[in-house]
Motif scaffolding. Structure first.
Motif, PDB file in Angstrom:
ATOM      1  N   ALA A 150       0.839  -1.205   0.000  1.00 20.70           N
ATOM      2  CA  ALA A 150       0.000   0.000   0.000  1.00 20.70           C
ATOM      3  C   ALA A 150       0.874   1.256   0.000  1.00 20.70           C
ATOM      4  CB  ALA A 150      -0.928  -0.009   1.218  1.00 20.70           C
ATOM      5  N   LYS A 151       1.996   1.216   0.734  1.00 16.39           N
ATOM      6  CA  LYS A 151       2.911   2.359   0.766  1.00 16.39           C
ATOM      7  C   LYS A 151       3.566   2.578  -0.591  1.00 16.39           C
ATOM      8  CE  LYS A 151       2.770   3.825   5.056  1.00 16.39           C
ATOM      9  NZ  LYS A 151       2.372   5.221   5.378  1.00 16.39           N
ATOM     10  N   VAL A 152       3.965   1.485  -1.246  1.00 12.92           N
ATOM     11  CA  VAL A 152       4.563   1.597  -2.578  1.00 12.92           C
ATOM     12  C   VAL A 152       3.571   2.223  -3.549  1.00 12.92           C
ATOM     13  CG1 VAL A 152       5.474   0.296  -4.542  1.00 12.92           C
ATOM     14  CG2 VAL A 152       6.161  -0.325  -2.224  1.00 12.92           C
ATOM     15  N   TYR A 153       2.332   1.761  -3.502  1.00  6.57           N
ATOM     16  CA  TYR A 153       1.291   2.297  -4.386  1.00  6.57           C
ATOM     17  C   TYR A 153       1.032   3.777  -4.083  1.00  6.57           C
ATOM     18  CZ  TYR A 153      -3.317   3.109  -6.417  1.00  6.57           C
ATOM     19  OH  TYR A 153      -4.365   3.633  -7.113  1.00  6.57           O
ATOM     20  N   GLU A 154       0.997   4.117  -2.781  1.00  9.79           N
ATOM     21  CA  GLU A 154       0.730   5.501  -2.375  1.00  9.79           C
ATOM     22  C   GLU A 154       1.807   6.449  -2.899  1.00  9.79           C
ATOM     23  OE1 GLU A 154       0.838   8.198   1.703  1.00  9.79           O
ATOM     24  OE2 GLU A 154       0.527   6.024   1.868  1.00  9.79           O
ATOM     25  N   TYR A 155       3.076   6.074  -2.712  1.00  8.33           N
ATOM     26  CA  TYR A 155       4.159   6.950  -3.178  1.00  8.33           C
ATOM     27  C   TYR A 155       4.226   6.978  -4.703  1.00  8.33           C
ATOM     28  CZ  TYR A 155       6.007   7.884   1.449  1.00  8.33           C
ATOM     29  OH  TYR A 155       6.155   8.332   2.739  1.00  8.33           O
ATOM     30  N   GLY A 156       3.908   5.852  -5.352  1.00  6.25           N
ATOM     31  CA  GLY A 156       3.870   5.839  -6.810  1.00  6.25           C
ATOM     32  C   GLY A 156       2.808   6.778  -7.352  1.00  6.25           C
ATOM     33  N   ILE A 159       3.979  10.425  -6.888  1.00 10.10           N
ATOM     34  CA  ILE A 159       4.981  10.782  -7.906  1.00 10.10           C
ATOM     35  C   ILE A 159       4.309  11.035  -9.257  1.00 10.10           C
ATOM     36  CG2 ILE A 159       6.955   9.892  -9.212  1.00 10.10           C
ATOM     37  CD1 ILE A 159       7.773   8.388  -6.629  1.00 10.10           C
ATOM     38  N   LYS A 160       3.359  10.173  -9.608  1.00  6.66           N
ATOM     39  CA  LYS A 160       2.667  10.313 -10.889  1.00  6.66           C
ATOM     40  C   LYS A 160       1.910  11.633 -10.967  1.00  6.66           C
ATOM     41  CE  LYS A 160      -0.838   8.120 -13.792  1.00  6.66           C
ATOM     42  NZ  LYS A 160      -1.816   7.002 -13.909  1.00  6.66           N
ATOM     43  N   ARG A 161       1.186  11.968  -9.888  1.00  6.77           N
ATOM     44  CA  ARG A 161       0.411  13.218  -9.864  1.00  6.77           C
ATOM     45  C   ARG A 161       1.321  14.442  -9.929  1.00  6.77           C
ATOM     46  NH1 ARG A 161      -3.987  11.687  -5.095  1.00  6.77           N
ATOM     47  NH2 ARG A 161      -5.358  10.393  -6.408  1.00  6.77           N
ATOM     48  N   GLU A 162       2.448  14.370  -9.233  1.00  7.99           N
ATOM     49  CA  GLU A 162       3.374  15.502  -9.251  1.00  7.99           C
ATOM     50  C   GLU A 162       4.003  15.663 -10.628  1.00  7.99           C
ATOM     51  OE1 GLU A 162       5.013  18.841  -7.587  1.00  7.99           O
ATOM     52  OE2 GLU A 162       3.622  17.439  -6.592  1.00  7.99           O
ATOM     53  N   MET A 163       4.310  14.553 -11.293  1.00 11.83           N
ATOM     54  CA  MET A 163       4.915  14.602 -12.621  1.00 11.83           C
ATOM     55  C   MET A 163       3.957  15.181 -13.662  1.00 11.83           C
ATOM     56  SD  MET A 163       8.075  13.526 -12.659  1.00 11.83           S
ATOM     57  CE  MET A 163       8.332  13.002 -14.352  1.00 11.83           C
ATOM     58  N   GLU A 164       2.659  15.048 -13.421  1.00 20.79           N
ATOM     59  CA  GLU A 164       1.663  15.546 -14.365  1.00 20.79           C
ATOM     60  C   GLU A 164       1.483  17.059 -14.292  1.00 20.79           C
ATOM     61  OE1 GLU A 164      -1.747  13.294 -13.347  1.00 20.79           O
ATOM     62  OE2 GLU A 164      -1.157  11.508 -14.510  1.00 20.79           O
ATOM     63  N   LYS A 178      12.766   8.261  -3.012  1.00 22.64           N
ATOM     64  CA  LYS A 178      13.605   7.560  -2.031  1.00 22.64           C
ATOM     65  C   LYS A 178      12.748   6.738  -1.072  1.00 22.64           C
ATOM     66  CE  LYS A 178      17.578  10.706  -2.044  1.00 22.64           C
ATOM     67  NZ  LYS A 178      18.373  11.681  -1.257  1.00 22.64           N
ATOM     68  N   GLU A 179      11.612   7.323  -0.623  1.00 21.99           N
ATOM     69  CA  GLU A 179      10.711   6.596   0.257  1.00 21.99           C
ATOM     70  C   GLU A 179      10.156   5.357  -0.442  1.00 21.99           C
ATOM     71  OE1 GLU A 179       9.975   7.041   3.358  1.00 21.99           O
ATOM     72  OE2 GLU A 179      11.018   8.922   3.723  1.00 21.99           O
ATOM     73  N   VAL A 182      12.683   2.600  -0.572  1.00 23.73           N
ATOM     74  CA  VAL A 182      12.846   1.935   0.727  1.00 23.73           C
ATOM     75  C   VAL A 182      11.806   0.831   0.886  1.00 23.73           C
ATOM     76  CG1 VAL A 182      12.607   2.234   3.219  1.00 23.73           C
ATOM     77  CG2 VAL A 182      13.932   3.880   1.899  1.00 23.73           C
ATOM     78  N   TYR A 183      10.541   1.145   0.574  1.00 22.77           N
ATOM     79  CA  TYR A 183       9.475   0.149   0.709  1.00 22.77           C
ATOM     80  C   TYR A 183       9.606  -0.957  -0.337  1.00 22.77           C
ATOM     81  CZ  TYR A 183       7.189   3.201   4.063  1.00 22.77           C
ATOM     82  OH  TYR A 183       6.906   3.958   5.178  1.00 22.77           O
ATOM     83  N   GLU A 184      10.057  -0.612  -1.553  1.00 27.57           N
ATOM     84  CA  GLU A 184      10.284  -1.637  -2.572  1.00 27.57           C
ATOM     85  C   GLU A 184      11.381  -2.594  -2.132  1.00 27.57           C
ATOM     86  OE1 GLU A 184       9.014   0.719  -6.681  1.00 27.57           O
ATOM     87  OE2 GLU A 184      11.085   0.832  -5.942  1.00 27.57           O
TER      88      GLU A 184
END
Length: 268
Positions: A150-156, A159-164, A178-179, A182-184
């Motif tokens: 869930a943490k990996v999905y949340e940070y992904g 990142i996607k929203r910020e890149m857009e 980086k976060e 760590v979870y990956e």
């Protein structure tokens, strides 16, 4: 993991509900009573959430001494006292939080060697009485894996929203990446067969004195030396344990948790 007892969600919800009803009734009666009720509500909520801090503060300001099972918690509850023959023994507990090191996080063999070397260095540098305690329990691997995923999905998603965005925040992206890594890495370790562990590490130091004050002064000096050495050698955060936390450590000196649910109940 920290030794901090946080009230369960339903307890907090119940307190909030009762407080809101009482405040509504007081508001209908008198503004003064409403303000008094609001103040008591805030104090109650504070004691429920950070009571381990406030209780120690109140006992120190009021000069209250607490006794349990032959052990004495003087005002402030920073140390534990016990009479031994004609002298007094003072014990103090310190919580040690060792962060994950990014430079060795992906190499299990190197990670173990580095941590063991640092712990050995810290122990050899301490010149006062000290006892290192590590209480561990295996976590529920299924629930733990799901929380990491869930943490990996949340940070992904972050990142996607910020890149857009038209002008992405580079600092945020770097931090979130980086976060996410760590979870990956934690997921890869789980896949390789590493079992997730919950752990609480604390240090106990004891001093003896002819009077309670002498014993307390000595153990405070011991703890300062230990904090300086351990924090520098292990690159760790070392904090004082007092009140309920000190009681819990005292209990662990006689009995440790029998299973993971009990471990969680005692520490979270």
């Amino acid at each position: 993991m920290p030794i901090r007892k946080i009230p369960k969600l339903y307890m907090m919800a119940g307190v909030v509900f009762v407080t809101l009803v009482a405040l509504y009734m007081l508001f209908q009666t008198s503004m003064l009573l409403f303000i008094i009720g609001l103040l008591f509500g805030v104090i109650t909520a504070a004691f429920l959430y950070i009571g381990y801090i406030l209780t120690a503060l109140v006992t120190k300001l009021a000069g209250i001494t607490y006794t349990k099972g032959g052990y004495v918690f003087p005002p402030g509850q920073e140390v534990v006292l016990k009479r031994s023959n004609e002298k007094y023994l003072a014990a103090k507990f310190l919580l040690v939080s060792i962060p994950e090191r990014e430079e060795v996080s992906a190499k299990s063999e190197e990670r173990v060697d580095v941590y063991l070397r640092d712990i050995e260095m810290a122990m050899s540098a301490i010149k006062v009485p000290a006892k290192f305690n590590l209480v561990m329990s295996t976590k529920d691997i299924t629930a733990y894996r799901e929380s990491i995923q869930a943490k990996v999905y949340e940070y992904g998603l972050r990142i996607k929203r910020e890149m857009e965005k038209a002008e992405p925040d580079v600092i945020k992206l770097d931090k979130w990446q980086k976060e996410k890594e760590v979870y990956e890495n934690q997921l890869r370790r789980l896949a390789s067969g590493v079992k997730p562990m919950a752990a609480a590490m604390y240090v106990m130091t004891v001093a003896k004195g002819v009077t309670p004050q002498e014993a307390m002064d000595k153990v405070q000096a011991y703890s300062k030396e230990i904090k300086a050495i351990v924090s520098n050698s292990l690159n760790a955060e070392v904090s004082d344990l007092r009140g309920e936390d000190a009681e819990l450590c005292l209990e662990w000196e006689r009995r440790i948790p029998s299973d993971f649910p009990e471990f969680l109940e005692m520490t979270v």
